[in-house]
Design a protein around this motif. Structure first.
Motif, PDB file in Angstrom:
ATOM      1  N   ASP A 181      45.935  34.320  48.056  1.00 42.76           N
ATOM      2  CA  ASP A 181      46.918  35.206  48.692  1.00 42.76           C
ATOM      3  C   ASP A 181      48.155  35.356  47.810  1.00 42.76           C
ATOM      4  O   ASP A 181      48.668  36.471  47.630  1.00 42.76           O
ATOM      5  N   PHE A 182      48.622  34.236  47.240  1.00 39.19           N
ATOM      6  CA  PHE A 182      49.791  34.305  46.364  1.00 39.19           C
ATOM      7  C   PHE A 182      49.502  35.177  45.147  1.00 39.19           C
ATOM      8  O   PHE A 182      50.289  36.065  44.795  1.00 39.19           O
ATOM      9  N   LEU A 183      48.384  34.948  44.490  1.00 40.78           N
ATOM     10  CA  LEU A 183      48.066  35.703  43.270  1.00 40.78           C
ATOM     11  C   LEU A 183      47.893  37.192  43.567  1.00 40.78           C
ATOM     12  O   LEU A 183      48.270  38.039  42.753  1.00 40.78           O
ATOM     13  N   SER A 184      47.328  37.515  44.731  1.00 44.24           N
ATOM     14  CA  SER A 184      47.107  38.928  45.063  1.00 44.24           C
ATOM     15  C   SER A 184      48.419  39.694  45.146  1.00 44.24           C
ATOM     16  O   SER A 184      48.461  40.907  44.889  1.00 44.24           O
ATOM     17  N   GLN A 185      49.517  39.011  45.483  1.00 45.79           N
ATOM     18  CA  GLN A 185      50.816  39.672  45.558  1.00 45.79           C
ATOM     19  C   GLN A 185      51.307  40.123  44.184  1.00 45.79           C
ATOM     20  O   GLN A 185      52.065  41.091  44.073  1.00 45.79           O
ATOM     21  N   HIS A 186      50.899  39.397  43.153  1.00 45.36           N
ATOM     22  CA  HIS A 186      51.384  39.679  41.802  1.00 45.36           C
ATOM     23  C   HIS A 186      50.339  40.396  40.943  1.00 45.36           C
ATOM     24  O   HIS A 186      50.685  40.966  39.914  1.00 45.36           O
ATOM     25  N   TRP A 187      49.113  40.363  41.377  1.00 39.87           N
ATOM     26  CA  TRP A 187      47.999  40.953  40.628  1.00 39.87           C
ATOM     27  C   TRP A 187      47.767  42.405  41.023  1.00 39.87           C
ATOM     28  O   TRP A 187      47.037  43.123  40.350  1.00 39.87           O
ATOM     29  N   SER A 188      48.406  42.847  42.127  1.00 44.37           N
ATOM     30  CA  SER A 188      48.142  44.190  42.646  1.00 44.37           C
ATOM     31  C   SER A 188      49.387  44.750  43.320  1.00 44.37           C
ATOM     32  O   SER A 188      50.367  44.047  43.543  1.00 44.37           O
ATOM     33  N   ARG A 189      49.322  46.051  43.646  1.00 48.58           N
ATOM     34  CA  ARG A 189      50.385  46.688  44.420  1.00 48.58           C
ATOM     35  C   ARG A 189      49.768  47.806  45.247  1.00 48.58           C
ATOM     36  O   ARG A 189      48.730  48.376  44.879  1.00 48.58           O
ATOM     37  N   GLU A 190      50.441  48.150  46.343  1.00 44.22           N
ATOM     38  CA  GLU A 190      49.973  49.234  47.204  1.00 44.22           C
ATOM     39  C   GLU A 190      50.561  50.543  46.675  1.00 44.22           C
ATOM     40  O   GLU A 190      51.759  50.789  46.787  1.00 44.22           O
ATOM     41  N   SER A 191      49.724  51.385  46.100  1.00 47.21           N
ATOM     42  CA  SER A 191      50.181  52.648  45.529  1.00 47.21           C
ATOM     43  C   SER A 191      50.222  53.775  46.549  1.00 47.21           C
ATOM     44  O   SER A 191      50.903  54.783  46.359  1.00 47.21           O
ATOM     45  N   ALA A 192      49.486  53.616  47.643  1.00 46.61           N
ATOM     46  CA  ALA A 192      49.470  54.560  48.761  1.00 46.61           C
ATOM     47  C   ALA A 192      48.972  53.776  49.971  1.00 46.61           C
ATOM     48  O   ALA A 192      48.377  52.710  49.811  1.00 46.61           O
ATOM     49  N   PRO A 193      49.210  54.261  51.184  1.00 43.87           N
ATOM     50  CA  PRO A 193      48.739  53.522  52.357  1.00 43.87           C
ATOM     51  C   PRO A 193      47.245  53.217  52.266  1.00 43.87           C
ATOM     52  O   PRO A 193      46.419  54.114  52.111  1.00 43.87           O
ATOM     53  N   GLY A 194      46.915  51.925  52.304  1.00 38.81           N
ATOM     54  CA  GLY A 194      45.516  51.513  52.255  1.00 38.81           C
ATOM     55  C   GLY A 194      44.875  51.596  50.882  1.00 38.81           C
ATOM     56  O   GLY A 194      43.646  51.531  50.768  1.00 38.81           O
ATOM     57  N   VAL A 195      45.693  51.722  49.835  1.00 39.38           N
ATOM     58  CA  VAL A 195      45.165  51.783  48.464  1.00 39.38           C
ATOM     59  C   VAL A 195      45.910  50.755  47.611  1.00 39.38           C
ATOM     60  O   VAL A 195      47.090  50.938  47.287  1.00 39.38           O
ATOM     61  N   TRP A 196      45.220  49.679  47.262  1.00 44.42           N
ATOM     62  CA  TRP A 196      45.799  48.614  46.452  1.00 44.42           C
ATOM     63  C   TRP A 196      45.216  48.685  45.052  1.00 44.42           C
ATOM     64  O   TRP A 196      44.005  48.650  44.868  1.00 44.42           O
ATOM     65  N   GLU A 197      46.103  48.808  44.067  1.00 44.74           N
ATOM     66  CA  GLU A 197      45.698  48.928  42.671  1.00 44.74           C
ATOM     67  C   GLU A 197      45.961  47.633  41.922  1.00 44.74           C
ATOM     68  O   GLU A 197      46.972  46.965  42.158  1.00 44.74           O
ATOM     69  N   ILE A 198      45.071  47.295  40.997  1.00 44.24           N
ATOM     70  CA  ILE A 198      45.274  46.152  40.132  1.00 44.24           C
ATOM     71  C   ILE A 198      46.349  46.499  39.100  1.00 44.24           C
ATOM     72  O   ILE A 198      46.358  47.597  38.539  1.00 44.24           O
ATOM     73  N   LEU A 199      47.239  45.556  38.831  1.00 42.70           N
ATOM     74  CA  LEU A 199      48.323  45.790  37.875  1.00 42.70           C
ATOM     75  C   LEU A 199      47.822  45.534  36.451  1.00 42.70           C
ATOM     76  O   LEU A 199      48.203  44.561  35.790  1.00 42.70           O
ATOM     77  N   GLY A 200      46.951  46.416  36.036  1.00 40.84           N
ATOM     78  CA  GLY A 200      46.424  46.358  34.683  1.00 40.84           C
ATOM     79  C   GLY A 200      46.042  47.761  34.240  1.00 40.84           C
ATOM     80  O   GLY A 200      45.454  48.529  35.012  1.00 40.84           O
ATOM     81  N   ASP A 201      46.384  48.103  33.018  1.00 38.81           N
ATOM     82  CA  ASP A 201      46.040  49.413  32.481  1.00 38.81           C
ATOM     83  C   ASP A 201      44.522  49.505  32.323  1.00 38.81           C
ATOM     84  O   ASP A 201      43.918  48.656  31.654  1.00 38.81           O
ATOM     85  N   PRO A 202      43.864  50.510  32.921  1.00 40.78           N
ATOM     86  CA  PRO A 202      42.409  50.634  32.770  1.00 40.78           C
ATOM     87  C   PRO A 202      41.956  50.701  31.311  1.00 40.78           C
ATOM     88  O   PRO A 202      40.810  50.357  31.012  1.00 40.78           O
ATOM     89  N   ALA A 203      42.850  51.112  30.425  1.00 38.16           N
ATOM     90  CA  ALA A 203      42.478  51.200  29.004  1.00 38.16           C
ATOM     91  C   ALA A 203      42.065  49.852  28.438  1.00 38.16           C
ATOM     92  O   ALA A 203      41.348  49.793  27.431  1.00 38.16           O
ATOM     93  N   HIS A 204      42.483  48.756  29.083  1.00 37.16           N
ATOM     94  CA  HIS A 204      42.050  47.430  28.631  1.00 37.16           C
ATOM     95  C   HIS A 204      40.537  47.269  28.733  1.00 37.16           C
ATOM     96  O   HIS A 204      39.953  46.412  28.055  1.00 37.16           O
ATOM     97  N   LYS A 205      39.915  48.040  29.604  1.00 41.19           N
ATOM     98  CA  LYS A 205      38.466  47.926  29.808  1.00 41.19           C
ATOM     99  C   LYS A 205      37.674  48.583  28.686  1.00 41.19           C
ATOM    100  O   LYS A 205      36.470  48.353  28.545  1.00 41.19           O
ATOM    101  N   GLY A 206      38.326  49.424  27.908  1.00 38.91           N
ATOM    102  CA  GLY A 206      37.630  50.123  26.835  1.00 38.91           C
ATOM    103  C   GLY A 206      37.314  49.203  25.670  1.00 38.91           C
ATOM    104  O   GLY A 206      38.007  48.219  25.410  1.00 38.91           O
ATOM    105  N   ILE A 207      36.274  49.536  24.943  1.00 37.85           N
ATOM    106  CA  ILE A 207      35.877  48.750  23.787  1.00 37.85           C
ATOM    107  C   ILE A 207      36.861  48.983  22.639  1.00 37.85           C
ATOM    108  O   ILE A 207      37.421  50.072  22.502  1.00 37.85           O
ATOM    109  N   SER A 208      37.099  47.953  21.864  1.00 39.82           N
ATOM    110  CA  SER A 208      37.904  48.129  20.656  1.00 39.82           C
ATOM    111  C   SER A 208      37.008  48.637  19.533  1.00 39.82           C
ATOM    112  O   SER A 208      35.885  48.156  19.368  1.00 39.82           O
ATOM    113  N   PRO A 209      37.475  49.601  18.746  1.00 34.97           N
ATOM    114  CA  PRO A 209      36.647  50.079  17.638  1.00 34.97           C
ATOM    115  C   PRO A 209      36.572  49.090  16.480  1.00 34.97           C
ATOM    116  O   PRO A 209      35.724  49.233  15.597  1.00 34.97           O
TER     117      PRO A 209
END
Length: 293
Positions: A181-209
């Motif tokens: 519960d504690f980590l979820s407060q810092h790992w995410s945020r509510e960007s819209a009602p009922g929508v919680w986003e992870i605080l990480g740029d999706p670009a991190h998921k891309g492969i490095s060339p």
């Protein structure tokens, strides 16, 4: 829990979030987190420290409350550049105690070999790097990177913070309800009602060339002048990244042995997030190492 406070700095063109625990005048201890994590991840270990420390922990670029890089790809040397700027801001002349977990452990260990006069003592929590690569892998790696640029990665969202906490516990079943519960407060945020986003740029998921040149990394590690402590969990899942367990074990040991003044400890009843699983034990071992004469 020990109270933390936030500070925002302008570093290398980004608004950087720095988390602090402890008093300004206390001995400094810098902690940097791993991939898809945040600085608050160290809360449980900080709570277990017995001495007075000024713990300074950034959110890496593109994680937590720090700005995204603004690019579609994240480059490993940028983490070292950011770290150099952070240490220069808070400790411009005094050698520092530096700790990193996972990706952060790889960053701090490589940095410690490059800026070896800047480090007093170094702690690496399972930061062994990526699998070795071969030159013939380069064409396919570049091709995959170009393909991904056409369809940028996305991160899934969650309907509630409780779902975020459950996701954290799925990854680490040892995580208690309270800690999740504690980590979820810092790992995410509510960007819209009922929508919680992870605080990480999706670009991190891309492969490095770029291929991971392990011999270059080891050349840096071989120049480390500071006493170094490497900590690994008995139930680690490093094998997910490093390949077959038997081969990976030998490769990890080969890399760690490159560090001149290294000691190692195995942490029982813990997985890769060992600072969540055994914070009391880690705090005791790390303080003993940092305060050794």
């Amino acid at each position: 829990m020990k109270a933390s406070r936030s500070e925002f700095l302008s570093l290398r063109g980004l608004r950087y979030h720095i988390r602090h625990w402890g008093e300004e005048g206390a001995p400094k201890l810098f902690m940097v987190h791993g991939w898809m994590d945040v600085s608050a991840s160290f809360q449980f270990m900080v709570d277990c420290l017995q001495r007075d420390w000024h713990v300074i922990a950034p959110d890496w670029r593109g994680f937590g409350l720090t700005d995204n890089s603004g690019s579609d790809t994240y480059w490993f040397p940028d983490y070292m550049g950011d770290l150099d700027a952070i240490l220069g801001h808070y400790s411009p002349t005094e050698p520092v105690n530096l700790l990193g977990h996972s990706m952060g452990g790889n960053v701090v260990t490589t940095y410690a070999g490059v800026r070896n006069a800047r480090i007093a003592r170094l702690v690496n929590l399972e930061g062994v790097g990526m699998p070795a690569t071969r030159p013939e892998q380069a064409p396919r790696r570049y091709e995959k990177w170009l393909d991904e640029l056409r369809t940028p990665p996305v991160l899934r969202t969650y309907a509630s913070r409780a779902e975020v906490a459950a996701r954290l516990q799925k990854t680490n079943p040892r995580l208690s309800d309270a800690r999740a519960d504690f980590l979820s407060q810092h790992w995410s945020r509510e960007s819209a009602p009922g929508v919680w986003e992870i605080l990480g740029d999706p670009a991190h998921k891309g492969i490095s060339p770029l291929l991971y040149h392990v011999e270059e990394i080891m050349a840096c590690w071989s120049r480390i002048a500071a006493p170094t402590l490497y900590l690994e969990a008995e139930d680690t899942d490093l094998w997910r990244w490093m390949g077959k367990r038997e081969e990976a074990r030998g490769e990890i040991d080969r890399r760690i042995a490159t560090i001149p003044q290294v000691s190692t400890r195995m942490i029982p009843d813990a997985g890769h997030m060992l600072h969540h699983d055994q914070p009391e034990m880690l705090a005791e071992i790390i303080e003993g190492f940092l305060l050794a004469s």
